[in-house]
Design a protein around this motif. Structure first.
Motif, PDB file in Angstrom:
ATOM      1  N   VAL A 194       0.832  -1.202   0.000  1.00 42.79           N
ATOM      2  CA  VAL A 194       0.000   0.000   0.000  1.00 42.79           C
ATOM      3  C   VAL A 194       0.866   1.252   0.000  1.00 42.79           C
ATOM      4  N   ARG A 195       1.840   1.291   0.876  1.00 44.61           N
ATOM      5  CA  ARG A 195       2.701   2.469   0.986  1.00 44.61           C
ATOM      6  C   ARG A 195       3.521   2.670  -0.283  1.00 44.61           C
ATOM      7  N   HIS A 196       3.972   1.568  -0.875  1.00 40.06           N
ATOM      8  CA  HIS A 196       4.749   1.656  -2.111  1.00 40.06           C
ATOM      9  C   HIS A 196       3.893   2.193  -3.259  1.00 40.06           C
ATOM     10  N   VAL A 197       2.681   1.693  -3.368  1.00 45.70           N
ATOM     11  CA  VAL A 197       1.795   2.076  -4.462  1.00 45.70           C
ATOM     12  C   VAL A 197       1.319   3.526  -4.319  1.00 45.70           C
ATOM     13  N   LEU A 198       1.042   3.938  -3.097  1.00 49.86           N
ATOM     14  CA  LEU A 198       0.453   5.261  -2.863  1.00 49.86           C
ATOM     15  C   LEU A 198       1.471   6.304  -2.418  1.00 49.86           C
ATOM     16  N   LYS A 199       2.760   6.042  -2.623  1.00 50.58           N
ATOM     17  CA  LYS A 199       3.803   6.949  -2.126  1.00 50.58           C
ATOM     18  C   LYS A 199       3.710   8.349  -2.723  1.00 50.58           C
ATOM     19  N   ASN A 200       3.137   8.471  -3.915  1.00 51.43           N
ATOM     20  CA  ASN A 200       3.006   9.787  -4.554  1.00 51.43           C
ATOM     21  C   ASN A 200       1.571  10.295  -4.544  1.00 51.43           C
ATOM     22  N   THR A 201       0.732   9.671  -3.717  1.00 45.25           N
ATOM     23  CA  THR A 201      -0.684  10.046  -3.631  1.00 45.25           C
ATOM     24  C   THR A 201      -0.907  10.898  -2.390  1.00 45.25           C
ATOM     25  N   ASP A 202      -1.731  11.908  -2.518  1.00 42.03           N
ATOM     26  CA  ASP A 202      -2.031  12.801  -1.397  1.00 42.03           C
ATOM     27  C   ASP A 202      -2.947  12.094  -0.402  1.00 42.03           C
ATOM     28  N   LEU A 203      -2.402  11.724   0.734  1.00 40.65           N
ATOM     29  CA  LEU A 203      -3.175  11.003   1.738  1.00 40.65           C
ATOM     30  C   LEU A 203      -4.121  11.915   2.513  1.00 40.65           C
ATOM     31  N   ASN A 204      -3.961  13.212   2.338  1.00 42.15           N
ATOM     32  CA  ASN A 204      -4.821  14.165   3.050  1.00 42.15           C
ATOM     33  C   ASN A 204      -6.008  14.621   2.209  1.00 42.15           C
ATOM     34  N   ALA A 205      -6.101  14.104   0.992  1.00 46.21           N
ATOM     35  CA  ALA A 205      -7.236  14.447   0.137  1.00 46.21           C
ATOM     36  C   ALA A 205      -8.453  13.627   0.543  1.00 46.21           C
ATOM     37  N   ILE A 275     -11.563   1.303  -1.658  1.00 45.81           N
ATOM     38  CA  ILE A 275     -10.154   1.500  -1.339  1.00 45.81           C
ATOM     39  C   ILE A 275      -9.273   0.481  -2.046  1.00 45.81           C
ATOM     40  N   PHE A 276      -9.773  -0.742  -2.214  1.00 44.84           N
ATOM     41  CA  PHE A 276      -8.988  -1.765  -2.898  1.00 44.84           C
ATOM     42  C   PHE A 276      -8.912  -1.477  -4.405  1.00 44.84           C
ATOM     43  N   LYS A 277      -9.977  -0.920  -4.941  1.00 39.83           N
ATOM     44  CA  LYS A 277      -9.966  -0.568  -6.363  1.00 39.83           C
ATOM     45  C   LYS A 277      -8.951   0.530  -6.628  1.00 39.83           C
ATOM     46  N   LEU A 278      -8.849   1.493  -5.699  1.00 39.86           N
ATOM     47  CA  LEU A 278      -7.856   2.555  -5.839  1.00 39.86           C
ATOM     48  C   LEU A 278      -6.446   1.985  -5.807  1.00 39.86           C
ATOM     49  N   GLN A 280      -5.464  -1.071  -6.463  1.00 47.08           N
ATOM     50  CA  GLN A 280      -5.201  -1.907  -7.638  1.00 47.08           C
ATOM     51  C   GLN A 280      -4.940  -1.059  -8.878  1.00 47.08           C
ATOM     52  N   GLU A 281      -5.763  -0.048  -9.090  1.00 52.78           N
ATOM     53  CA  GLU A 281      -5.614   0.778 -10.279  1.00 52.78           C
ATOM     54  C   GLU A 281      -4.360   1.630 -10.226  1.00 52.78           C
ATOM     55  N   THR A 282      -4.048   2.194  -9.072  1.00 54.84           N
ATOM     56  CA  THR A 282      -2.868   3.050  -8.936  1.00 54.84           C
ATOM     57  C   THR A 282      -1.592   2.252  -9.144  1.00 54.84           C
ATOM     58  N   GLY A 283      -1.576   1.021  -8.636  1.00 58.22           N
ATOM     59  CA  GLY A 283      -0.372   0.205  -8.731  1.00 58.22           C
ATOM     60  C   GLY A 283      -0.341  -0.753  -9.902  1.00 58.22           C
ATOM     61  N   SER A 284      -1.396  -0.739 -10.720  1.00 55.37           N
ATOM     62  CA  SER A 284      -1.505  -1.702 -11.832  1.00 55.37           C
ATOM     63  C   SER A 284      -1.261  -3.124 -11.329  1.00 55.37           C
ATOM     64  N   ILE A 285      -1.952  -3.474 -10.269  1.00 60.17           N
ATOM     65  CA  ILE A 285      -1.775  -4.765  -9.602  1.00 60.17           C
ATOM     66  C   ILE A 285      -2.763  -5.772 -10.185  1.00 60.17           C
ATOM     67  N   SER A 286      -2.304  -6.973 -10.449  1.00 54.63           N
ATOM     68  CA  SER A 286      -3.180  -8.003 -10.977  1.00 54.63           C
ATOM     69  C   SER A 286      -4.214  -8.414  -9.931  1.00 54.63           C
ATOM     70  N   THR A 287      -5.339  -8.924 -10.385  1.00 51.60           N
ATOM     71  CA  THR A 287      -6.381  -9.375  -9.460  1.00 51.60           C
ATOM     72  C   THR A 287      -5.890 -10.527  -8.608  1.00 51.60           C
ATOM     73  N   ASP A 288      -5.101 -11.428  -9.197  1.00 55.83           N
ATOM     74  CA  ASP A 288      -4.551 -12.550  -8.424  1.00 55.83           C
ATOM     75  C   ASP A 288      -3.679 -12.038  -7.280  1.00 55.83           C
ATOM     76  N   GLU A 289      -2.864 -11.025  -7.562  1.00 52.64           N
ATOM     77  CA  GLU A 289      -2.001 -10.468  -6.516  1.00 52.64           C
ATOM     78  C   GLU A 289      -2.834  -9.794  -5.432  1.00 52.64           C
ATOM     79  N   MET A 290      -3.886  -9.110  -5.812  1.00 45.28           N
ATOM     80  CA  MET A 290      -4.763  -8.474  -4.835  1.00 45.28           C
ATOM     81  C   MET A 290      -5.402  -9.520  -3.930  1.00 45.28           C
ATOM     82  N   LEU A 291      -5.900 -10.601  -4.537  1.00 48.01           N
ATOM     83  CA  LEU A 291      -6.554 -11.660  -3.765  1.00 48.01           C
ATOM     84  C   LEU A 291      -5.588 -12.403  -2.862  1.00 48.01           C
ATOM     85  N   ASN A 292      -4.317 -12.382  -3.222  1.00 46.18           N
ATOM     86  CA  ASN A 292      -3.303 -13.112  -2.454  1.00 46.18           C
ATOM     87  C   ASN A 292      -2.570 -12.214  -1.464  1.00 46.18           C
ATOM     88  N   THR A 293      -3.016 -10.950  -1.352  1.00 48.79           N
ATOM     89  CA  THR A 293      -2.374 -10.006  -0.446  1.00 48.79           C
ATOM     90  C   THR A 293      -3.362  -9.379   0.521  1.00 48.79           C
TER      91      THR A 293
END
Length: 337
Positions: A194-205, A275-278, A280-293
């Protein structure tokens, strides 16, 4: 020149202040079974075995993981304590255990009571939600190991169950229905990703018109399922339980299944929070990886006979529970399609 412990980085006075300030929070969790007091060398708990013929103690330990890094960044410290309790008690209730007591371990580079007291207040709240007592713990100031006022948190829960009522999953078969109890979000797993994927995302928005910031949504504490599960067990035979933590549905659901059976879960049936859709989309994460994490919106899976499914869903209605799949003969562990 004479050296002091404080000069070496350990502030004993801050430690005394921390203990003094958490006394009220700890006292909120106390029950008649607690025989010790805060500040003693150990915690004492008198077992009440009324109605339990063959008592078995059930224990679990866990931490909060790198979610604490977001707590530092966002200066939100009153929820990770709930996470810590939840990660432990949600595990032991999977064996049908009623939680009895909890101990926490908080380590930091520099003790700042304004922060650490909030952490323990969260632990206390988690214990209250679990119906158990916080009977002790340890706060360690460790300069050089932790940087600045960074901290880590872990805990240990003990519960009890009658030996003849331990939930093992042995009676799960191809007449079994799987019910999902929703999560409150990401809970306390996968935060390195999560932190890696959202490192450039504004967490205060603000997030998705929720009235909360993205950071606040991520810091939503892990749901504690103890009272809901114990109440269900009073009315319906529960064949198996799986707490969905690291490894997601793919790893955790098969842990409750007997040999020769697999879970068949419909992906489209899952109510996946935004939140999971955000993520996944921000990190271009596969559905299998999402389900396994991640838990993908399901924090606890309950296995019951098909004949009991309707009653179980009715009892768990206030939790928002819904049917997510079935058990069938097979050796693949789990199929999500």
């Amino acid at each position: 020149m004479s050296q002091t412990y404080k000069a070496a980085g350990v502030d004993k006075e801050a430690g005394y202040e921390h203990v003094e300030r958490i006394k009220a929070s700890v006292k909120r969790t106390q029950t008649a079974n607690v025989l010790s007091h805060l500040g003693g060398f150990s915690g004492l708990f008198e077992l009440d075995l009324n109605g339990i013929e063959k008592p078995v103690l059930v224990s679990g330990t866990d931490g909060v993981g790198t979610k604490v890094k977001l707590a530092y960044e966002l200066n939100i410290h009153n929820t990770v304590g709930i996470d810590c309790v939840a990660m432990c008690v949600n595990d032991i209730v999977c064996q049908g255990a009623k939680p009895l007591y909890f101990l926490d371990y908080l380590a930091t580079g520099h003790l700042v009571p304004e922060k650490t007291v909030q952490v323990v207040e969260g632990v206390s709240e988690g214990c209250i939600q679990s119906g158990m007592a916080l009977i002790g713990g340890e706060t360690a100031e460790m300069p050089g190991v932790y940087q600045g006022d960074d901290y880590d948190l872990a805990g240990f829960a003990v519960g009890v169950v009658d030996k003849d009522k331990i939930i093992t999953g042995k009676d799960i078969n191809d007449n079994t229905v799987l019910i999902g109890i929703p999560s409150t979000g990401v809970h306390s797993n996968g935060f390195s990703l999560v932190r890696h994927v959202l490192k450039n995302t504004d967490l205060n928005a603000e997030f998705e018109n929720t009235g909360k910031t993205l950071g606040e949504v991520l810091m939503t504490p892990t749901k504690i399922y103890v009272k809901a599960v114990l109440n269900l067990m009073d009315h319906v035979e529960v064949l198996g339980l799986a707490h969905i933590t690291g490894g997601g549905l793919i790893e955790n659901v098969p842990r409750m299944l007997p040999e020769g059976y697999q879970a068949n879960i419909g992906f489209k049936a899952l109510k996946v929070p935004a939140i999971f859709k955000l993520i996944q989309e921000t990190g271009s994460i596969s559905t299998d990886e999402m389900l396994n994490t991640f838990n993908m919106g399901v924090g606890m899976v309950v296995a019951v006979d098909k004949e009991n499914a309707a009653q179980a869903l009715e009892i768990l209605a206030s939790e928002g529970a819904y049917e997510i799949g079935i058990v069938e003969k097979g050796d693949q562990g789990i199929i999500i399609q």
